[in-house]
Design a protein around this motif. Structure first.
Motif, PDB file in Angstrom:
ATOM      1  N   ASN A  95      -5.353 -14.356 -11.086  1.00  0.00           N
ATOM      2  CA  ASN A  95      -4.741 -13.094 -10.676  1.00  0.00           C
ATOM      3  C   ASN A  95      -3.240 -13.149 -10.950  1.00  0.00           C
ATOM      4  O   ASN A  95      -2.504 -13.871 -10.278  1.00  0.00           O
ATOM      5  CB  ASN A  95      -4.999 -12.845  -9.189  1.00  0.00           C
ATOM      6  N   GLU A  96      -2.798 -12.381 -11.930  1.00  0.00           N
ATOM      7  CA  GLU A  96      -1.373 -12.338 -12.270  1.00  0.00           C
ATOM      8  C   GLU A  96      -0.637 -11.220 -11.551  1.00  0.00           C
ATOM      9  O   GLU A  96       0.551 -11.012 -11.769  1.00  0.00           O
ATOM     10  CB  GLU A  96      -1.208 -12.165 -13.786  1.00  0.00           C
ATOM     11  N   ASN A  97      -1.342 -10.485 -10.685  1.00  0.00           N
ATOM     12  CA  ASN A  97      -0.738  -9.324 -10.036  1.00  0.00           C
ATOM     13  C   ASN A  97      -1.010  -9.333  -8.530  1.00  0.00           C
ATOM     14  O   ASN A  97      -1.568  -8.384  -7.978  1.00  0.00           O
ATOM     15  CB  ASN A  97      -1.279  -8.035 -10.664  1.00  0.00           C
ATOM     16  N   VAL A  98      -0.624 -10.418  -7.870  1.00  0.00           N
ATOM     17  CA  VAL A  98      -0.765 -10.500  -6.415  1.00  0.00           C
ATOM     18  C   VAL A  98       0.315  -9.620  -5.777  1.00  0.00           C
ATOM     19  O   VAL A  98       1.497  -9.737  -6.107  1.00  0.00           O
ATOM     20  CB  VAL A  98      -0.610 -11.952  -5.931  1.00  0.00           C
ATOM     21  N   PRO A  99      -0.058  -8.720  -4.867  1.00  0.00           N
ATOM     22  CA  PRO A  99       0.951  -7.841  -4.259  1.00  0.00           C
ATOM     23  C   PRO A  99       1.824  -8.585  -3.257  1.00  0.00           C
ATOM     24  O   PRO A  99       1.468  -9.677  -2.802  1.00  0.00           O
ATOM     25  CB  PRO A  99       0.101  -6.782  -3.560  1.00  0.00           C
ATOM     26  N   ILE A 100       2.950  -7.997  -2.928  1.00  0.00           N
ATOM     27  CA  ILE A 100       3.735  -8.491  -1.792  1.00  0.00           C
ATOM     28  C   ILE A 100       3.010  -8.037  -0.537  1.00  0.00           C
ATOM     29  O   ILE A 100       2.804  -6.841  -0.319  1.00  0.00           O
ATOM     30  CB  ILE A 100       5.172  -7.942  -1.820  1.00  0.00           C
ATOM     31  N   LEU A 148      -2.874  -6.614   7.616  1.00  0.00           N
ATOM     32  CA  LEU A 148      -1.890  -6.860   6.570  1.00  0.00           C
ATOM     33  C   LEU A 148      -1.305  -5.538   6.106  1.00  0.00           C
ATOM     34  O   LEU A 148      -1.951  -4.489   6.224  1.00  0.00           O
ATOM     35  CB  LEU A 148      -2.524  -7.560   5.363  1.00  0.00           C
ATOM     36  N   TYR A 149      -0.103  -5.614   5.569  1.00  0.00           N
ATOM     37  CA  TYR A 149       0.531  -4.433   4.994  1.00  0.00           C
ATOM     38  C   TYR A 149       0.925  -4.760   3.565  1.00  0.00           C
ATOM     39  O   TYR A 149       1.579  -5.780   3.292  1.00  0.00           O
ATOM     40  CB  TYR A 149       1.765  -4.027   5.799  1.00  0.00           C
ATOM     41  N   ALA A 150       0.526  -3.887   2.626  1.00  0.00           N
ATOM     42  CA  ALA A 150       0.854  -4.078   1.209  1.00  0.00           C
ATOM     43  C   ALA A 150       2.195  -3.418   0.911  1.00  0.00           C
ATOM     44  O   ALA A 150       2.303  -2.192   0.883  1.00  0.00           O
ATOM     45  CB  ALA A 150      -0.240  -3.495   0.330  1.00  0.00           C
ATOM     46  N   VAL A 151       3.219  -4.230   0.693  1.00  0.00           N
ATOM     47  CA  VAL A 151       4.545  -3.714   0.366  1.00  0.00           C
ATOM     48  C   VAL A 151       4.545  -3.161  -1.061  1.00  0.00           C
ATOM     49  O   VAL A 151       5.160  -2.139  -1.346  1.00  0.00           O
ATOM     50  CB  VAL A 151       5.604  -4.819   0.521  1.00  0.00           C
ATOM     51  N   THR A 152       3.825  -3.832  -1.952  1.00  0.00           N
ATOM     52  CA  THR A 152       3.651  -3.356  -3.324  1.00  0.00           C
ATOM     53  C   THR A 152       2.162  -3.352  -3.651  1.00  0.00           C
ATOM     54  O   THR A 152       1.354  -3.956  -2.944  1.00  0.00           O
ATOM     55  CB  THR A 152       4.391  -4.260  -4.328  1.00  0.00           C
ATOM     56  N   GLY A 153       1.800  -2.676  -4.726  1.00  0.00           N
ATOM     57  CA  GLY A 153       0.413  -2.676  -5.157  1.00  0.00           C
ATOM     58  C   GLY A 153       0.070  -3.953  -5.909  1.00  0.00           C
ATOM     59  O   GLY A 153       0.942  -4.717  -6.325  1.00  0.00           O
ATOM     60  N   ILE A 207       8.647  -3.826   9.499  1.00  0.00           N
ATOM     61  CA  ILE A 207       7.947  -3.358   8.297  1.00  0.00           C
ATOM     62  C   ILE A 207       8.669  -2.183   7.629  1.00  0.00           C
ATOM     63  O   ILE A 207       8.780  -2.150   6.396  1.00  0.00           O
ATOM     64  CB  ILE A 207       6.484  -3.005   8.615  1.00  0.00           C
ATOM     65  N   PRO A 208       9.209  -1.204   8.367  1.00  0.00           N
ATOM     66  CA  PRO A 208       9.946  -0.116   7.694  1.00  0.00           C
ATOM     67  C   PRO A 208      11.098  -0.628   6.824  1.00  0.00           C
ATOM     68  O   PRO A 208      11.320  -0.109   5.721  1.00  0.00           O
ATOM     69  CB  PRO A 208      10.450   0.742   8.859  1.00  0.00           C
ATOM     70  N   ASP A 209      11.818  -1.623   7.304  1.00  0.00           N
ATOM     71  CA  ASP A 209      12.919  -2.181   6.514  1.00  0.00           C
ATOM     72  C   ASP A 209      12.391  -2.877   5.260  1.00  0.00           C
ATOM     73  O   ASP A 209      12.965  -2.757   4.172  1.00  0.00           O
ATOM     74  CB  ASP A 209      13.725  -3.184   7.351  1.00  0.00           C
ATOM     75  N   ILE A 210      11.298  -3.614   5.423  1.00  0.00           N
ATOM     76  CA  ILE A 210      10.706  -4.309   4.278  1.00  0.00           C
ATOM     77  C   ILE A 210      10.234  -3.304   3.237  1.00  0.00           C
ATOM     78  O   ILE A 210      10.465  -3.458   2.038  1.00  0.00           O
ATOM     79  CB  ILE A 210       9.547  -5.211   4.747  1.00  0.00           C
ATOM     80  N   GLN A 211       9.569  -2.248   3.706  1.00  0.00           N
ATOM     81  CA  GLN A 211       9.036  -1.248   2.784  1.00  0.00           C
ATOM     82  C   GLN A 211      10.154  -0.485   2.087  1.00  0.00           C
ATOM     83  O   GLN A 211      10.052  -0.172   0.893  1.00  0.00           O
ATOM     84  CB  GLN A 211       8.135  -0.268   3.536  1.00  0.00           C
ATOM     85  N   GLN A 212      11.218  -0.206   2.796  1.00  0.00           N
ATOM     86  CA  GLN A 212      12.323   0.532   2.193  1.00  0.00           C
ATOM     87  C   GLN A 212      12.908  -0.243   1.012  1.00  0.00           C
ATOM     88  O   GLN A 212      13.256   0.334  -0.020  1.00  0.00           O
ATOM     89  CB  GLN A 212      13.409   0.802   3.236  1.00  0.00           C
ATOM     90  N   ASN A 213      12.982  -1.573   1.155  1.00  0.00           N
ATOM     91  CA  ASN A 213      13.541  -2.406   0.099  1.00  0.00           C
ATOM     92  C   ASN A 213      12.504  -2.788  -0.957  1.00  0.00           C
ATOM     93  O   ASN A 213      12.865  -3.267  -2.034  1.00  0.00           O
ATOM     94  CB  ASN A 213      14.136  -3.687   0.688  1.00  0.00           C
ATOM     95  N   ARG A 214      11.202  -2.573  -0.630  1.00  0.00           N
ATOM     96  CA  ARG A 214      10.102  -3.013  -1.494  1.00  0.00           C
ATOM     97  C   ARG A 214      10.288  -4.471  -1.909  1.00  0.00           C
ATOM     98  O   ARG A 214      10.037  -4.871  -3.051  1.00  0.00           O
ATOM     99  CB  ARG A 214       9.968  -2.106  -2.721  1.00  0.00           C
ATOM    100  N   HIS A 215      10.747  -5.244  -0.951  1.00  0.00           N
ATOM    101  CA  HIS A 215      11.052  -6.650  -1.195  1.00  0.00           C
ATOM    102  C   HIS A 215      10.841  -7.397   0.114  1.00  0.00           C
ATOM    103  O   HIS A 215      11.088  -6.864   1.198  1.00  0.00           O
ATOM    104  CB  HIS A 215      12.502  -6.807  -1.666  1.00  0.00           C
TER     105      HIS A 215
END
Length: 372
Positions: free
Chosen positions: A148-153, A173-178, A326-334
């Motif tokens: 898997n070369e595309n593991v999400p954050i 779990l929360y997926a920050v990226t797809g 989580i809102p802060d993490i999602q806002q930065n997508r990092h």
């Protein structure tokens, strides 16, 4: 040596393999001695020396879409092919000795390169033969999962550690990226390495909640691996949220525990959380202490002691352990665990605020002297 999750899970396997290799050597020596000592003519004994041990395969790991790393107990040459279990067509591979520094498990590495890339999350068999310089050979057939070369954050979001009828333990779990969940593995130190859970190949989108239910108690506990998020019909399935179910009917998480989410292909820790009851001054056993040390060494959690963990006092089936940033993490997508993880980012939320598959409550549980 750099510690990682793969080392923690595989080291017992290495020890067992070396014990097996040692036993084989002892058996071979005994056979040689027995044969050469028996002389009907009373001739002088002739002792045969040499290496009669069969190579041992210690580990087989996908390291890329077309590469497989195999560790053996001695130098070998390898010939192997990849097969889909339900297909007869082979994917040829080219073997190359991999130059590595000497390691404490004394492994000798072979890097196999496949002629074509594997499919993410698909199950393959790698079949072939390894032969040492003395002609001792090992035939092998080992299952591997397409890289898997595309593991999400991903981040751990909410945890229920208590069970009561109609309310089972869960980990959200929360997926920050797809990305794809293939190879993403959940581990509880209370539960042990043998019972780690690995997610099936599933595409997820940024902003998705994923609920891993820790018990499977009724019909309709169906893993939702497709775009249909309402396939599961069990009473605790969350509507329009991706549900997964561990095949289990007993407790799998402790009130004091270390939960780790990691990438099984690379050994990288994706996220973790340590929590402990306030009266605990040490972890329950050495395995838990090692897990805590692992999270600290990787930079995923600040500290290894129970005092460094989130306080789990007051947790109930309706009061969960919930991440608050989580809102802060999602806002930065990092997500950088070294900066965005620690006990200050978690809390026990108030009674009746459990929210699997939805944003976490920010209302804290206030402990009082009155017995609830």
């Amino acid at each position: 040596m750099k510690n990682n999750m793969r080392y923690l899970l595989k080291r017992i396997f290495f020890v067992l393999c070396w014990c097996a290799a040692g036993a084989a050597a002892c058996i071979a020596s005994s056979i040689v001695a027995a044969v050469t000592a028996c002389s009907a003519q009373g001739e002088p004994l002739v002792w045969i020396s040499g290496d009669f041990t069969i190579p041992q395969l210690l580990r087989c790991t996908m390291t890329g879409a077309q590469t497989i790393l195999m560790d053996f107990s001695k130098p070998v040459t390898v010939s192997a092919s990849l097969y889909l279990p339900d297909a007869n067509t082979a994917i040829r591979t080219t073997a190359q000795q991999k130059q590595t520094d000497e390691t404490e498990n004394q492994a000798y590495s072979i890097l196999l390169t496949a002629d074509e890339p594997t499919e993410t999350g698909s199950q393959y068999l790698i079949q072939g033969e390894a032969t040492d310089e003395h002609g001792n050979s090992l035939s092998f057939s080992v299952p591997v999962t397409g890289y898997n070369e595309n593991v999400p954050i991903l981040v751990l979001s909410e945890i229920r550690t208590k069970y009561t009828k109609g309310k089972s333990e869960f980990v959200e779990l929360y997926a920050v990226t797809g990305g794809n969940l293939a190879g993403v593995t959940f581990f509880s130190a209370y539960d042990g390495t043998a019972d780690s859970y690995q997610f099936p190949s599933t595409e997820v989108q940024s902003g998705e909640y994923i609920v891993l239910h820790m018990r499977n108690l009724e019909e309709g506990c169906i893993d939702e691996t497709s775009d249909d998020l309402n396939t599961a019909t069990a009473s605790e399935a969350v509507s329009d949220v991706r549900d997964f179910w561990i095949s289990n009917t007993t407790a799998r998480i402790g009130d004091s525990d270390i939960l780790i989410l990691y990438n099984d292909f690379t050994g990288e820790i994706l996220d973790c959380v340590l929590f402990s009851a306030s009266e605990k001054t040490t972890w329950k056993n050495e395995a838990m202490q090692q897990a805590a040390q692992l999270t600290a060494d990787s930079g995923a959690w600040p500290g290894t002691e129970t005092a460094d963990a989130v306080c789990s006092d007051g947790i109930t089936p309706t009061r969960t352990l919930s991440r608050q940033n989580i809102p802060d993490i999602q806002q930065n997508r990092h997500y950088d665990p070294a900066l965005m993880n620690g006990k200050e980012f978690w809390m026990i939320t108030a009674t009746s605020t459990a929210s699997p598959g939805a944003p976490n409550s920010d209302k804290p549980y206030i402990q009082t002297k009155k017995t609830e």
